[in-house]
Design a protein around this motif. Structure first.
Motif, PDB file in Angstrom:
ATOM      1  N   THR A   1       0.834  -1.203   0.000  1.00 15.97           N
ATOM      2  CA  THR A   1       0.000   0.000   0.000  1.00 15.97           C
ATOM      3  C   THR A   1       0.870   1.256   0.000  1.00 15.97           C
ATOM      4  O   THR A   1       2.057   1.212   0.316  1.00 15.97           O
ATOM      5  CB  THR A   1      -0.919   0.029   1.239  1.00 15.97           C
ATOM      6  OG1 THR A   1      -0.105   0.020   2.426  1.00 15.97           O
ATOM      7  CG2 THR A   1      -1.829  -1.194   1.255  1.00 15.97           C
TER       8      THR A   1
ATOM      9  N   GLU B   1      -4.707  -5.408   3.002  1.00 15.54           N
ATOM     10  CA  GLU B   1      -4.961  -5.237   1.571  1.00 15.54           C
ATOM     11  C   GLU B   1      -4.873  -6.567   0.833  1.00 15.54           C
ATOM     12  O   GLU B   1      -5.710  -6.879  -0.018  1.00 15.54           O
ATOM     13  CB  GLU B   1      -3.948  -4.249   0.999  1.00 15.54           C
ATOM     14  CG  GLU B   1      -4.091  -3.985  -0.500  1.00 15.54           C
ATOM     15  CD  GLU B   1      -5.292  -3.115  -0.827  1.00 15.54           C
ATOM     16  OE1 GLU B   1      -5.631  -3.004  -2.020  1.00 15.54           O
ATOM     17  OE2 GLU B   1      -5.897  -2.553   0.126  1.00 15.54           O
TER      18      GLU B   1
ATOM     19  N   LYS C   1      -7.980  -8.405  -1.141  1.00 12.27           N
ATOM     20  CA  LYS C   1      -7.922  -8.666  -2.576  1.00 12.27           C
ATOM     21  C   LYS C   1      -7.949 -10.159  -2.907  1.00 12.27           C
ATOM     22  O   LYS C   1      -8.475 -10.560  -3.947  1.00 12.27           O
ATOM     23  CB  LYS C   1      -6.652  -8.047  -3.167  1.00 12.27           C
ATOM     24  CG  LYS C   1      -6.577  -6.537  -3.054  1.00 12.27           C
ATOM     25  CD  LYS C   1      -7.663  -5.863  -3.876  1.00 12.27           C
ATOM     26  CE  LYS C   1      -7.494  -4.345  -3.814  1.00 12.27           C
ATOM     27  NZ  LYS C   1      -8.551  -3.637  -4.597  1.00 12.27           N
TER      28      LYS C   1
END
Length: 254
Positions: free
Chosen positions: A208, A219, A223
């Motif tokens: 990130t 993250e 995802k």
């Protein structure tokens, strides 16, 4: 990737330190099977534990299983769960019997329990297995990493890397036996675990824009949540070559 003079110094120094430790701790050791395979029963528990961990970490994990983790996810670690359970069972129930009977290798046990012929067959089978499967894959992956780091990845120094790694490992392990392997493993497992942790930290910090490790982990989970499954269902993970990963790591319900 440019290999600087400092990289060379660190790389060579590390190799010399490992070989020196291996040869130093094995000096003056007896030539009995107990001294060679059990280090004369002189190893402390923490050195034995470190050696067990280091013996199961190699280029196969850092390169091979990392690639499998990218394709399949954390489910590839199921092999290590099975290994941990097996080691506990062997250490608790089988190892005391082997030590009491003064059996230091599995072929020795097979000879006492069954016959010399079966021992020879098993020994030949395991030698072939390690030479053509285990050692081949580990040397190939290690040489691939060195060729990428020290060379240009074209394979120009690939063959030299394979022979160099084999010679490096044989220099102290064949001469010193378990004592040399165990004490060098104490240093190597520290570097392997620390290096793996640092690599993971750096990788997650680049996921990130904030540069936070926890943000990077969140993250990744957001995802690709399916990559965090330890037991796969059919069709849950489709690898980059369009293969259902369940066929490589089948779940428990099928």
């Amino acid at each position: 990737m440019e290999f600087s003079i400092w990289d060379t110094i660190i790389f060579v120094s590390y190799g010399l330190i490992i070989v020196t430790i291996g040869l130093w701790v094995s000096r003056g050791k007896g030539e009995t099977s107990e001294a060679y395979f059990l280090a004369g029963k002189s190893l402390p528990w923490w050195a034995i534990g470190a050696s067990l961990i280091a013996a199961n970490i190699s280029a196969e994990q850092f390169i091979g299983m990392s690639g499998s983790g990218f394709a399949i996810g954390l489910a590839i670690a199921s092999y290590e769960w099975m290994a941990a359970l097996t080691l506990l069972i062997v250490g608790k129930f089988f190892l005391p019997i082997f030590i009491e009977k003064k059996l230091y290798t599995i072929p020795e046990f097979v000879e006492v329990r069954y016959s010399t012929t079966l021992k020879s067959i098993l020994a030949v089978f395991w030698i072939c297995l390690f030479v053509f499967v285990n050692l081949t894959s580990v040397l190939y992956l290690g040489a691939t990493a060195l060729d990428t780091i020290m060379g240009d990845g074209s394979g120009e120094i690939f063959t030299y890397c394979i022979f160099g790694l084999a010679l490096f490992a044989a220099t102290y392990s064949l001469y010193g036996g378990l004592s040399a392997v165990a004490w060098t493993d104490v240093l190597q497992v520290t570097l392997l675990v620390a290096g793996g942790a640092v690599t993971t930290w750096i990788a997650l910090s680049h996921v990130t824009e904030s540069g936070g490790v926890l943000d990077g982990l969140a993250e990744v989970y957001e995802k690709a949540p399916e990559k965090f499954s330890m037991i796969l269902d059919k069709g849950e993970i489709i690898t980059p070559n369009n293969k259902d990963a369940w066929w490589d790591l089948p779940g428990l319900g099928y």
